[in-house]
Design a protein around this motif. Structure first.
Motif, short mmCIF file in Angstrom:
data_model
loop_
_atom_site.label_atom_id
_atom_site.label_comp_id
_atom_site.label_asym_id
_atom_site.label_seq_id
_atom_site.Cartn_x
_atom_site.Cartn_y
_atom_site.Cartn_z
N MET A 606 -37.15 -29.40 91.69
CA MET A 606 -38.11 -28.50 91.04
C MET A 606 -37.50 -27.83 89.81
SD MET A 606 -40.99 -28.85 92.55
CE MET A 606 -40.49 -30.58 92.65
N GLU A 607 -36.19 -27.59 89.85
CA GLU A 607 -35.54 -27.03 88.67
C GLU A 607 -35.56 -28.02 87.51
OE1 GLU A 607 -31.61 -25.91 89.77
OE2 GLU A 607 -32.25 -24.38 91.22
N ARG A 608 -35.40 -29.31 87.82
CA ARG A 608 -35.35 -30.33 86.79
C ARG A 608 -36.73 -30.74 86.31
NH1 ARG A 608 -30.46 -34.60 87.75
NH2 ARG A 608 -28.84 -33.13 88.36
N VAL A 609 -37.72 -30.63 87.17
CA VAL A 609 -39.08 -31.07 86.82
C VAL A 609 -40.04 -29.91 87.06
CG1 VAL A 609 -40.78 -32.93 87.08
CG2 VAL A 609 -38.39 -33.35 87.72
N PRO A 610 -40.03 -28.92 86.20
CA PRO A 610 -40.87 -27.73 86.41
C PRO A 610 -42.36 -28.03 86.35
CG PRO A 610 -39.85 -27.67 84.24
CD PRO A 610 -39.22 -28.81 84.96
N ASP A 611 -42.75 -29.12 85.71
CA ASP A 611 -44.17 -29.46 85.61
C ASP A 611 -44.57 -30.53 86.62
OD1 ASP A 611 -42.67 -31.45 84.46
OD2 ASP A 611 -44.05 -31.79 82.78
#
Length: 868
Positions: A606-611
């Protein structure tokens, strides 16, 4: 035929291993039938499947035989190929190498013709009183006959066990990461082993770091040290492989898991480690720590948590932490200066001895002579005494002479040494040797090696086939793999009867580097992730049914590859596929206690892919909340967050996700002691939804949560009804794990209602299945239940023994029930009040020395229960 040797039948984590010997292609159908028969009764088939080679790989199948318990020979027409310079075929060689004490089941297929030498072998077998000689017609007949014969052997083993005094207590955790078996003897390390044993045993140093470059034999030295120092660590040794762990905050969870501590508890990890290791003198080996050197302070944290533990670390880099003693692993010497002449002097040196032994593995008639000794010594000296480099060079003795190897290797060494002066000498030497060794491969074999670099520590035939579509090596996959194994670039081992292949970290690093230079690393990592996706799609549905143990075992083989695939998907931002894989394996994470690691993956994703999509965020949040549910003091916030997660699942169209979030919300309320007016309707709705979807494991868990609410409210009849519904759902689904959970709860209610015999049967069956699953928490629950039964009958010493055993098991796995659901102590207290206090104390101490499996055996022997 004699019964299986040794004390009683093995515990489930050490399943009896059945070695199957036959020609491969001629009897392919029969081999499949044999595997099916062995697995039907939950034994481990050991089947050497790599295929014919120019020379029999005797060292490998000797090691397979050494670890097996039963020999099964299947013979038809062919005697098998006799390699050059060999006197017998691999088929007869396997029979010859089987220990005389090993029971042998020999099956002879009816045929009109048979090779003369096979006829002679069969005639010899008939006179062997350790062998049973049995005819068969079809593969189906073979399967049924083998099932019956193995069952008879097991019965004999049980009979022998009943007449044999119990073995000395084994205090090593059933789930502990055991020290790997050594498939060959260690050469030239007697002094080093003695020195390291003294360092780890002296009590002066908390951490001993075996330091050295790749290929110098650090891991092998650690394995040998563990064997030699075993008696000095009475509470066991755990070998924690860290090669595929790259995240510093996963170091402690990985150590905990290797010690048998499941991640499913309300206690913080540090507290659980302290509980599990309190008062225990253990040796913990941390292998391949160099990529986690920033996490070295985590070991220092363990000093206070585990004051009696000693850590043996292998690393290419010094950790630089308090309490560290560095031991630099030296190269092997290439000469023995005390020997009287040049050949004897060379032959007595460790490096040359290693070269000769590995050369004989591929060319059995290889020997040192006055003519070839100078070249062999020069090879070992040129390779700086690095064991891996020496093995790679020796593997070429089948095709080349020592002089030819020296000439070609020397050229490569000079080229690399001259071009890489900023790299330490031994690293340059090893790289040059790997480059030279791969340079002798055919082009498609080299490309296969590069592609294999994307796998973690192990891979199977199935995995290899899955990534091979369109690759240059696909048409010659088996031949290429044979060439890599023969060249010591790929290793082969047996895990639960399945061939598993792997590469040393240094070779894998080189392979990935070459793949990157070709511009194909992303392509192959995508193919690797696609394989994991397909595998989990196929295996995940079996986790909730009768094949649960086999499915979980299959995923155990791929744990490193699961980690590698999810890490790659996070790197490229493919949150949907990463969370899909994690979501479908929910039951696996629960069975194996791996929720913390999954949560770590999801948080990082989730940190790497916030969207990320709604569904990806819902899955990630679910696993985050699952961990929070057991440790947080903010119960209301967790419960509200589950509602938000259910909304995310609903927005993504995942009805099962909605049900899971709502059911877990209800479970959280029960666990946190905060049920409200919505809890029961929510759980009842979840049970109905799971039932409609055919997910009986979910239905089971919902009914158990409902029963626990009723129990906490002293509504015994309602608790009995809900637990009965849970057991019915679990049996309908065929899922062993949830059946044991339901049986435990139902047996407790029957116990508290005074129905002791029904309770005893329930606990006994739950323990039997928990043993088959190697689930120590379930075993502990059953032991406590049978403790209460024994106490209710006035057998205070038996009850105290079982209470002590349950206490030890729970301490080791740090799994405790909520106080309101602890019940056996009230029965125990009542029984021991009138008993002799010294007798009770001694019985409790005896129980504390038992492993979970030994306690289960004691319970079956001393608490009068009927099975079924």
């Amino acid at each position: 035929m004699s019964a299986l040797p040794g004390p009683g039948i093995r515990t489930p984590d050490q399943r009896l291993r059945v070695f199957v010997s036959s020609t491969l292609r001629e009897l392919a159908d029969e081999r499949r039938a044999a595997r099916a028969a062995i697995e039907r009764i939950h034994l481990a088939p050991v089947m050497f499947e790599l295929g014919a080679r120019p020379h029999p790989p005797r060292a490998l199948y000797r090691s397979y035989l050494a670890q097996s318990d039963v020999f099964v020979g299947i013979y038809a027409e062919s005697y098998g190929w006799v390699a050059p310079d060999e006197e017998v075929s691999g088929l007869e060689d396997e029979y010859n190498l089987a220990p005389a004490t090993m029971p042998k089941l020999i099956y002879i297929k009816s045929t009109e013709r048979r090779d003369e030498r096979l006829t002679e072998l069969i005639a010899r077998i008939r006179s062997d009183d350790t062998a049973a000689y049995l005819p068969f017609e079809t593969s189906g007949q073979l399967e049924e006959q083998l099932v019956g014969d193995l069952a008879t052997l097991l019965a004999e083993r049980f009979d022998a066990a009943s007449a044999t005094p119990p073995a000395a207590p084994q205090t090593e955790p059933a789930h502990a990461a055991r020290v790997p078996a050594a498939y060959s003897r260690i050469i030239g390390r007697d002094r080093e082993v003695a020195e390291v044993v003294e360092l780890v045993s002296s009590g002066r140093d908390r951490v001993v770091t075996l330091l050295g470059p790749g290929g110098i034999g650090k891991s092998r030295l650690a394995i040998e040290t563990a064997a030699a120092a075993g008696s000095r660590f009475p509470d066991g040794t755990a070998f924690i492989a860290l090669e595929n762990v790259l995240e510093p905050d996963l170091v402690l969870p990985t150590i905990a898991y290797g010690l048998g501590i499941r991640d499913s508890s309300e206690r913080p990890l540090e507290e659980r480690l302290a509980l599990a290791l309190h008062g225990r003198r253990v040796l913990i080996i941390l292998d391949n720590f160099e990529q986690l050197v920033d996490a070295a302070p985590e070991i220092v944290r363990l000093y206070d948590l585990a004051p009696d533990a000693v850590f043996l670390v292998t690393s290419r880099i010094v950790l630089r932490i308090r309490g560290e003693r560095v031991y630099e692993v030296p190269p092997l010497s290439a000469m023995d200066s005390a020997a009287p002449d040049s050949v004897t002097r060379a032959a007595g040196s460790p490096a040359v001895e290693l070269f000769v032994e590995r050369a004989r593995a591929v060319k059995p008639d290889f020997s040192l002579t006055q003519l070839n000794t100078p070249a062999v010594v020069a090879i070992c000296q040129a390779l700086d005494g690095l064991p891996l480099a020496i093995e790679l060079a020796a593997a070429r003795m089948r095709l080349l002479t020592p002089a030819a190897v020296l000439q070609r290797l020397d050229t490569r060494l000079r080229l690399l040494v001259d071009s890489s002066r900023d790299v330490p000498q031994r690293q340059r030497t090893l790289r040059a040797t790997i480059e030279w060794s791969t340079g002798l491969l055919a082009e498609d074999e080299r490309r296969l090696l590069w592609d294999l670099g994307v796998f973690s520590a192990g891979f199977t035939f199935e995995a290899l086939e899955s990534i091979g579509a369109g690759r240059p090596w696909e048409p010659r996959m088996i031949e290429g793999l044979e060439a890599l194994v023969d060249g010591s670039l790929v290793s082969q081992s047996d895990v639960s009867g399945e061939p598993v292949f792997g590469m040393l970290a240094t070779v894998r690093e080189y392979a990935v580097e070459q793949l990157g230079e070709l511009g194909e690393e992303r392509v192959m990592r995508d193919a690797h992730a696609a394989y994991i996706d397909a595998l989990t799609r196929r295996v995940a549905p079996e986790l909730g049914g009768p094949s649960q143990r086999e499915a979980a075992g299959r995923l155990d083989l791929e744990r490193g590859n699961l980690r590698t695939a999810v890490r790659h998907l996070a790197d490229i931002g493919n949150a949907d596929l990463a969370t899909d894989i994690a979501w479908r394996l929910y039951l696996y994470w629960w069975l194996r206690g791996l929720f913390y690691e999954v949560r770590r993956w999801m948080d990082e994703l989730m940190e790497r892919v916030p969207d990320a999509s709604d569904h990806a965020r819902a899955v990630a949040e679910f696993y985050h909340l699952w961990s929070e549910m057991w440790t947080t003091n903010e119960g209301a916030q967790v419960i509200a967050a589950f509602d938000e997660t259910a909304d995310l699942f609903a927005a993504s169209g995942d009805d099962l996700g909605v049900t899971m979030a709502q059911a877990t919300r209800g479970l959280a309320q029960v666990t946190l002691g905060q049920p409200d007016d919505d809890t029961l309707p929510l759980l009842e709705k979840s049970a109905e939804s799971f039932h409609r979807e055919g997910l009986r494991w979910g239905e089971t868990l919902a009914h158990i949560a409902l029963g626990r609410v009723a129990w906490s409210r002293s509504q015994t009849d309602e608790a009995n009804r809900q637990f009965g519904a849970a057991l019915a759902a679990a049996e309908a689904g065929g899922d062993p794990f949830t059946q044991t959970v339901a049986r435990h709860h139902l047996a407790r209610v029957r116990l508290l209602s005074g129905d002791m015999e029904t309770a005893a049967r329930g606990f006994s069956e739950a323990m039997r299945v928990s043993l088959s699953l190697d689930h120590e928490e379930g075993i502990a629950y059953a032991i406590e239940g049978l403790c209460a039964v024994a106490a209710s009958r006035g057998d205070a010493e038996v009850a105290a023994t079982l209470a002590g055993a349950a206490e030890t098991t729970r301490q080791r796995i740090t799994m405790y029930d909520a106080p309101q659901f602890v019940y056996h102590t009230r029965f125990l207290d009542a029984a021991t009040t009138a008993a002799n206090i010294d007798d009770v104390r001694r019985a409790t101490e005896r129980g504390r020395e038992m492993s979970a499996a030994e306690a289960a055996e004691f319970a079956f022997a001393h608490v009068a229960v009927s099975h079924g």
